[in-house]
Design an enzyme around this catalytic site. Structure first.
Site, PDB file in Angstrom:
ATOM      1  N   GLU A  27      12.203  35.888  -6.367  1.00  0.00           N
ATOM      2  CA  GLU A  27      11.487  36.438  -5.223  1.00  0.00           C
ATOM      3  C   GLU A  27      10.327  37.072  -5.513  1.00  0.00           C
ATOM      4  O   GLU A  27       9.329  37.178  -4.637  1.00  0.00           O
ATOM      5  CB  GLU A  27      12.578  37.301  -4.463  1.00  0.00           C
ATOM      6  N   HIS A  73      27.978  22.575 -23.199  1.00  0.00           N
ATOM      7  CA  HIS A  73      28.628  21.245 -22.898  1.00  0.00           C
ATOM      8  C   HIS A  73      27.972  20.446 -21.529  1.00  0.00           C
ATOM      9  O   HIS A  73      28.577  19.404 -21.106  1.00  0.00           O
ATOM     10  CB  HIS A  73      29.841  21.444 -22.856  1.00  0.00           C
ATOM     11  N   LYS A 101      13.400  29.743   7.517  1.00  0.00           N
ATOM     12  CA  LYS A 101      13.974  30.523   8.691  1.00  0.00           C
ATOM     13  C   LYS A 101      13.190  30.059   9.911  1.00  0.00           C
ATOM     14  O   LYS A 101      14.059  29.577  10.809  1.00  0.00           O
ATOM     15  CB  LYS A 101      13.734  32.179   8.673  1.00  0.00           C
TER      16      LYS A 101
END
Ligand code: PA5
Length: 432
Positions: A286, A307, A421
């Site tokens: 951010e 792995h 948003k």
């Protein structure tokens, strides 16, 4: 005196002197609070200023502990990841199954970090039969995910305990003046704590947002703060790159980015650090990802992820560098037993401790990744405890601010988060 040690990729060392002036400039901007986003520089002084609030936080924590088997921390992003990073690093992952009568600390569960219906449903089922309390954290007080979770959980809490008693089980941590949560807390008379105006969500772990859940979980805030204070003293004591580990780390990242290493893989060999790496991801993601710039912060727990991701790291596209949080000492001892049959061929490891093997895996991996073209930085702590986590928190916060300054972006805002948003609200038909 800090205990954290930092090791740069040796190929980068010759560049340190060349860039020392640019780093010095970024350093001045951050410590004099004059760079982009300087109005959010409150985090810089938190290790010193927060001490006066510790007894109040401790008092609230004690009350929550007395009345709860479980405390649900409601929040998202910076408002919850700091607390979770520290709690999950320090707690026994099997604590809730261990039935340890000596452990009087409530289990900490999380909500408001997801919109998953099944997650919330399952949580509601669990707390039906538990004594619980809620800590709701939202600086803006309007973030949808925690607001929804809080509405559902508050309704459950009021139904279970009655409206008056429920008030005694809810703590709100939010802005000092604004936001729906602030208004609601005032109206209902909840116990409240404030995230200061000049501290952004992802820099808020050393405010009540991080400290209250950490204290409820039974961990020592004072040692966490002491670690942060030690690191603060170290990084503020000199702008000389050769003597300041946070400046070195920030410059190494900047140099690697310049060499087209666009992804930083933050790795640890202790699964306890999983959420610490999640915290680092949101801190740097951010803060830096702006104006089409910034290193992509990724995370891995080794050797587990060797792995799955190991093949890519070793031989995939060469756009990665790796930073390892290396832990010198563990708290418990498990060694490999001798087996007369030796069908698994492991007798060559007999009597060696698992930590010794883990550390050797770390060294072997570092060598392999380096030879595969993955530069490697290392941040070493002596052990996972409150003190070293406090040091690490301030180390990464400070490096992140310097890093943003080197990239010439504002490390303290997050305008891009609004995009999803806006679409979500439009699709949901929210008015206004
Ligand atoms: O760092 C940030 O600012 C974000 O990660 C916020 O913490 C997150 O979006 C939650 O915001 P709020 O605390 O306002 O609910």
């Amino acid at each position: 005196m800090i205990t954290t040690k930092y090791r740069a990729d040796s190929a980068l060392l010759p560049f340190f002197t060349y860039y020392s002036e640019a780093v010095q400039q970024a350093y001045q901007q951050i410590i004099t609070k004059t760079g982009k986003g300087h109005e959010f520089s409150g985090w810089l002084d938190l290790p010193e200023t927060i001490s006066v609030q510790l007894s109040e936080i401790e008092h609230a924590a004690k009350k929550l502990k007395q009345q709860s088997e479980t405390v649900i921390v409601i929040g998202i992003g910076g408002s919850y990841l700091g607390a979770r990073a520290v709690i999950e690093a320090l707690q026994n992952p099997f604590a809730s199954m261990a039935n340890d009568p000596a452990n009087f600390n409530p289990d900490i569960l999380y909500a408001g970090h997801t919109l998953s219906e099944d997650y919330l449903y399952n949580l509601l089922q669990i707390i039906d039969n538990k004594e619980y309390s809620l800590i709701v954290i939202s600086k803006s007080g309007t973030t949808t995910e925690p607001a929804i979770a809080f509405r559902v959980l508050r309704e459950h809490c009021e139904r279970k305990y009655g409206k008056t008693n429920a008030r005694e089980r809810i703590v709100a941590i939010t802005d000092g003046n604004r936001g729906a949560l602030k208004m609601m807390a005032q109206e209902e008379g909840y116990c409240t704590f404030v995230i200061p105006d000049d501290v952004g969500g992802r820099y808020s772990v050393l405010t009540p947002a991080g400290l209250l859940p950490i204290a409820v979980a039974g961990f020592d805030m004072a040692h966490l703060i002491a670690g942060a204070q030690a690191m603060r003293q170290h990084v503020l004591s000199t702008g000389n790159i050769l003597q300041n580990c946070a400046l070195q780390y920030a410059l190494c990242r900047y140099l690697l980015y310049g060499q087209h290493k666009k992804i930083e893989l933050m790795a640890a060999y202790e699964p306890a650090l999983y959420y610490f790496i999640e915290w680092y991801k949101q801190l740097f993601g951010e803060s830096e990802g702006k104006e089409n710039r910034g290193i992509f912060p990724a995370g891995a727990i080794f050797s587990t992820d060797l792995h799955s991701l190991g093949q890519y790291i070793q031989e995939g596209e060469r756009h990665l560098f790796e930073t390892v949080i290396s832990v010198e000492k563990v708290h418990h001892h498990v060694s490999i037993p001798y087996d007369a049959q030796n069908l698994d061929g492991l007798n060559y490891l007999q009597k060696r401790s698992l930590n010794e093997i883990n550390r050797i895996a770390e060294e072997g991996t570092r060598m392999a990744h380096l030879s595969g073209g993955v530069p490697n930085l290392t941040v070493t702590i002596p052990e996972i405890n409150e003190n070293s986590l406090g040091e690490l928190i301030f180390f990464f916060e400070f490096s992140c601010a310097i890093s943003g300054s080197l990239l010439k972006i504002n490390p303290f805002d997050q305008p891009g988060v609004e995009a999803y948003k806006k679409n979500m609200f439009r699709l949901l038909g929210k008015e206004g």
